[in-house]
Design a protein around this motif. Structure first.
Motif, PDB file in Angstrom:
ATOM      1  N   ARG A   1       4.169  73.643  80.264  1.00  0.00           N
ATOM      2  CA  ARG A   1       3.818  73.431  81.686  1.00  0.00           C
ATOM      3  C   ARG A   1       5.067  72.454  82.284  1.00  0.00           C
ATOM      4  O   ARG A   1       5.182  71.301  81.927  1.00  0.00           O
TER       5      ARG A   1
ATOM      6  N   SER B   1       7.310  76.992  82.710  1.00  0.00           N
ATOM      7  CA  SER B   1       5.977  76.989  82.384  1.00  0.00           C
ATOM      8  C   SER B   1       5.588  78.656  81.891  1.00  0.00           C
ATOM      9  O   SER B   1       6.021  79.316  82.428  1.00  0.00           O
TER      10      SER B   1
ATOM     11  N   GLN C   1      13.466  65.750  72.814  1.00  0.00           N
ATOM     12  CA  GLN C   1      12.241  65.264  73.836  1.00  0.00           C
ATOM     13  C   GLN C   1      12.697  65.556  75.426  1.00  0.00           C
ATOM     14  O   GLN C   1      13.906  65.460  75.653  1.00  0.00           O
TER      15      GLN C   1
ATOM     16  N   GLN D   1       5.141  69.179  79.834  1.00  0.00           N
ATOM     17  CA  GLN D   1       4.116  68.992  78.642  1.00  0.00           C
ATOM     18  C   GLN D   1       4.149  70.351  77.717  1.00  0.00           C
ATOM     19  O   GLN D   1       4.203  71.411  78.484  1.00  0.00           O
ATOM     20  N   ILE D   2       4.007  70.205  76.482  1.00  0.00           N
ATOM     21  CA  ILE D   2       4.012  71.306  75.631  1.00  0.00           C
ATOM     22  C   ILE D   2       2.549  71.144  74.746  1.00  0.00           C
ATOM     23  O   ILE D   2       2.379  69.999  73.887  1.00  0.00           O
ATOM     24  N   LEU D   3       2.000  71.912  74.752  1.00  0.00           N
ATOM     25  CA  LEU D   3       0.546  71.690  74.160  1.00  0.00           C
ATOM     26  C   LEU D   3       0.603  72.820  73.062  1.00  0.00           C
ATOM     27  O   LEU D   3       0.812  74.185  73.260  1.00  0.00           O
TER      28      LEU D   3
ATOM     29  N   LYS E   1      -3.052  70.166  71.668  1.00  0.00           N
ATOM     30  CA  LYS E   1      -2.512  68.782  71.249  1.00  0.00           C
ATOM     31  C   LYS E   1      -1.193  68.951  72.037  1.00  0.00           C
ATOM     32  O   LYS E   1      -0.278  69.903  71.840  1.00  0.00           O
ATOM     33  N   ASP E   2      -0.916  67.804  72.760  1.00  0.00           N
ATOM     34  CA  ASP E   2       0.267  67.456  73.172  1.00  0.00           C
ATOM     35  C   ASP E   2       1.242  67.060  72.116  1.00  0.00           C
ATOM     36  O   ASP E   2       1.031  66.132  71.225  1.00  0.00           O
TER      37      ASP E   2
ATOM     38  N   SER F   1       4.165  65.793  72.303  1.00  0.00           N
ATOM     39  CA  SER F   1       4.796  64.487  72.425  1.00  0.00           C
ATOM     40  C   SER F   1       4.061  63.449  71.767  1.00  0.00           C
ATOM     41  O   SER F   1       4.628  62.316  71.389  1.00  0.00           O
ATOM     42  N   GLU F   2       2.929  63.594  71.653  1.00  0.00           N
ATOM     43  CA  GLU F   2       1.924  62.553  71.132  1.00  0.00           C
ATOM     44  C   GLU F   2       1.843  62.402  69.585  1.00  0.00           C
ATOM     45  O   GLU F   2       1.974  61.251  69.178  1.00  0.00           O
TER      46      GLU F   2
END
Lengths: 446, 325
Positions: free
Chosen positions: B5, B21, B52, B57-59, B63-64, B66-67
């Protein structure tokens, strides 16, 4: 344990081949046999010391070369991304590389240590301490070399063999200083009022620096593995460095001298990290955006160490202005100089010069033309702090020197000149930033 | 499986990915196409959590990434366009190292290595050093390393570059096998004919923007892309545009007239009849071949047209404002 560290296992496959396992004892055996024959068929104390020197050559130079290569060759040979995508935790990767890549040098060094133990004239405890000293120095050289390599790859500049040589020489020289200090004799020194034998104190210092270097390698490896680091580890290192150096000051002068040391150390750390860390304009844009959003939790993850050190430097400057009333001419042994009273005006002028230099370094880094902006910045700053002031002095143009150096007697004029320079270089830096990198508008908070 | 996204990625002075996206469903082979410098490698590296992004956001499975990028790495395999091998290690050692480094238990490593080697047809070369392998075999070893931990998703950047036709075909067969075993593959290339052999969907990148997200050769919403050749095209474009059910009338790259019509034989027959009744001399009237190459060129042309239209609208707007002033 070994099997569970694939990086160590891989290095063992590469380093400890049957051919190499045979060649090292053969080579060293032949050399020591030559010494044996030349010494009328017996070894003496000098041969023991030669064995130690060879061990130092193997671990401090060859070992450091290999640990730097363990990182640089991965990047050069395009295998680094695969390692970064592995499941290995940062520490396992660090020690797998540190121990694995230098294993062959330790194999040779252990043969030298055996000969030293067999033929030295020292008492047993002293001999053990000396071996421990060489062991720790070897580990420090290797860890320092890897640390430099990990720092360097973050700059994403093309890698050459000469970089490995450079990192090896710096690391070996750094570690050798500890051996040199310990070898000066059986003297004593005071640290926070406690008396230590030089050898014991060197060993303790060496261990402490080694631990911090390992911590540094771990932190940098975490960053490579996309695991964010908080700034507190760097903060802790700077504080420890300040405390370590303050220990050499006579106890009665500690309170007065501490702000000086804090300012000097944080200034030194600001410069060293400013030149070592990547100043990637995109990352700088990200930092700026986070700052403007006041996202403090994110800020502590992306804040560069030079910026953290710079903030500490300002705090130390404030502390110095408020508390710094030293009795005249306090002697600080390791710094090799005496301190006189420093006016607040000079402190702030010096701090402004650091700000100016930071803007200057960033200005060069934001250029799309310069291939090695940090090297260029280092060169220009060295000229402006050494050669040019000497030329101006020779020409009796001391007033102009205030533009280049924070003068002791410059007073408010010096402060104003420094502030003007900061503004000039900040404007230059900002203009270049906007010209080349802030095209994406709101993304950079423009 | 993967949701991307508003992804943006910057290099100094250049936006490499601009508001990208898309969604990727499990069990597909997706082609990532675009010219050199379009942002394909950057997108793959960002999906692999190696670089990065500036924003977005990439899920992955909700789950994201980046986390917890380390967790993502366990579900992903990535083959870079400039991959490297440990030249002095044997094939077995290379695979064993990668299996171990992905956390596979030491007692399972031998079986895992054997399975990966078999999948890639390397089981008879386990004791050969990587430096002794041919280019095709090196490519296979690199893929075997990337899938040794059985990832759910495999990202491949120009996997067939430098391979001979036979090796390319073998690679295509392998990708289909991996898909059949439940893996999702995202394959980047600018050689479209190569991707056509095995890809079911296509992501098109141009200048860092995602210009289309299509099924390969699939009709959209019960519509069909048609191609019309006439003796004299004067007024035909307008006539076609006015016809019921006809959309997106344009010139094709071979000077024929292209348009979108309902995917219904009777409706197409009536359309042709109307054209002939109106006096249009029709030479050919047929569904347009929608191979990947054509699909890509169509989208590129459409993007160019959109850009031109926007520029014209902007100029008209400026002129209008100027006149008002």
């Amino acid at each position: 344990m070994i099997i569970r560290n694939p990086e160590l296992l891989r290095n063992i496959w590469l380093e400890m081949t049957p051919h190499r396992l045979m060649s090292m004892p053969l080579l060293l055996g032949a050399y020591f046999f030559l010494l044996f024959v030349m010494g009328d068929y017996q070894f003496n104390h000098a041969d023991a010391m030669q064995a130690l020197s060879i061990s130092a050559l193997l671990t401090l130079v060859w070992g450091a070369h290999m640990t730097a290569e363990s990182v640089l060759s991965e990047v050069r040979d395009n295998t680094w991304d695969a390692q970064r995508m592995s499941a290995m935790p940062a520490w396992r990767l660090v020690w797998g590389k540190l121990l694995g890549s230098s294993l062959f040098s330790w194999y040779g060094a252990s043969i030298c240590f055996l000969l030293f133990i067999a033929v030295n004239d020292f008492d047993a405890m002293h001999a053990v301490k000396i071996i421990f000293l060489y062991l720790m120095a070897g580990l420090l050289a290797q860890a320092t070399s890897m640390l430099l390599a990990l720092l360097y790859i973050r700059k994403k500049i093309s890698l050459q063999r000469s970089h490995t040589l450079f990192f090896t020489l710096i690391s070996a020289f750094t570690a050798w200083q500890f051996i040199a200090v310990a070898g000066k004799g059986a003297g004593t020194l005071n640290w926070f009022g406690l008396t230590f034998f030089t050898l014991e104190f060197t060993l303790m210092s060496l261990m402490a620096w080694l631990i911090w270097t390992w911590v540094g390698c771990h932190q940098l490896m975490r960053s490579e593995l996309q695991t964010p680091n908080k700034i507190w580890m760097w903060f802790g290192f700077v504080l420890w460095s300040i405390v370590y150096l303050t220990g050499f000051v006579p106890l009665s002068e500690v309170v007065a001298v501490l702000p000086y040391i804090a300012l000097s150390v944080s200034m030194l750390m600001t410069y060293s990290m400013l030149f070592s860390e990547s100043k990637d304009p995109v990352a700088m844009g990200n930092l700026l955006r986070i700052l403007m959003k006041k996202d403090w939790s994110q800020l502590q993850l992306v804040m560069p160490c030079w910026l953290m050190s710079m903030l500490l430097m300002v705090l130390a400057g404030l502390l110095l202005v408020l508390l710094g009333k030293p009795s005249a001419y306090v002697s600080i042994a390791p710094l090799g100089q005496a301190l006189d009273y420093v006016s607040p005006m000079l402190v702030w002028t010096a701090i402004l010069f650091v700000f100016r230099d930071i803007c200057f370094v960033l200005w060069l880094n934001f250029s799309s033309q310069l291939k090695r902006p940090d090297l260029a910045a280092m060169l220009y700053l060295t000229i402006s702090y050494t050669l040019l002031p000497l030329i101006l002095s020779a020409l009796n143009m001391d007033v102009v020197r205030m533009v280049l150096l924070p003068g002791k007697d410059a007073g408010a004029v010096g402060l104003v000149i420094a502030a003007a320079e900061v503004l000039l270089f900040f404007w230059l830096m900002r203009s270049r930033w906007q010209k080349h990198y802030a095209r994406n508008g709101a993304e950079y908070g423009e | 499986m993967i949701k991307v996204r508003d992804l943006c990625f910057d290099y100094p002075g250049t936006r490499a990915l601009d508001d990208v996206s898309f969604d990727i469903k499990a069990g597909n082979i997706i082609a990532l196409v675009g010219p050199n410098g379009a942002g394909k490698t950057t997108l793959l590296r960002t999906l692999a959590a190696l670089d990065q992004p500036v924003s977005g956001q990439i899920l992955l499975d909700g789950k994201d990434i980046s986390e917890n990028p380390r967790e993502v790495h366990q579900k992903l395999g990535y083959l870079s366009d400039f991959f490297g091998l440990y030249e002095e290690l044997t094939v077995a050692q290379c695979l064993r190292f990668h299996a171990g480094s992905h956390g596979i238990n030491s007692e399972d490593i031998a079986a895992t290595v054997e399975r990966a080697a078999q999948r890639l047809g390397l089981d008879d070369r386990l004791h050969q050093k990587a430096k002794e392998l041919s280019r095709g075999l090196r490519q296979r070893l690199a893929i075997a390393q990337a899938i040794v931990h059985e990832p759910k998703i495999l990202l491949l950047d120009e996997p067939a570059s430098g391979l001979d036709p036979e090796a390319r075909h073998a690679l295509a067969t392998l990708f289909c096998q991996l898909r059949d075993q439940g893996m999702t593959l995202l394959v980047s290339s600018h050689i479209l004919t190569e991707l056509e052999e095995y890809c079911s969907h296509m992501l098109m990148l141009r200048h860092g923007k995602l210009i289309a997200e299509d099924g390969v050769g699939q009709a959209e919403n019960d519509r069909c892309d048609m191609q019309l050749t006439v003796v004299d095209d004067d007024g035909v474009m307008a006539l076609l545009s006015a016809c019921d059910g006809v959309l997106d009338v344009r010139y094709g790259d071979d000077q024929c007239i292209c348009f979108s019509a309902p995917d219904d034989a009777l409706k197409q027959h009536l359309l042709l009849k109307e054209l002939i009744d109106q006096g249009v001399v029709v030479v050919s009237f047929k569904p347009r071949q929608t191979d990947m190459h054509r699909q890509y060129l169509d989208k590129v042309q459409q993007q160019e047209r959109d850009i031109q239209t926007k520029a014209v609208e902007k100029n008209i707007g400026l002129d209008h404002k100027g006149q008002e002033a």
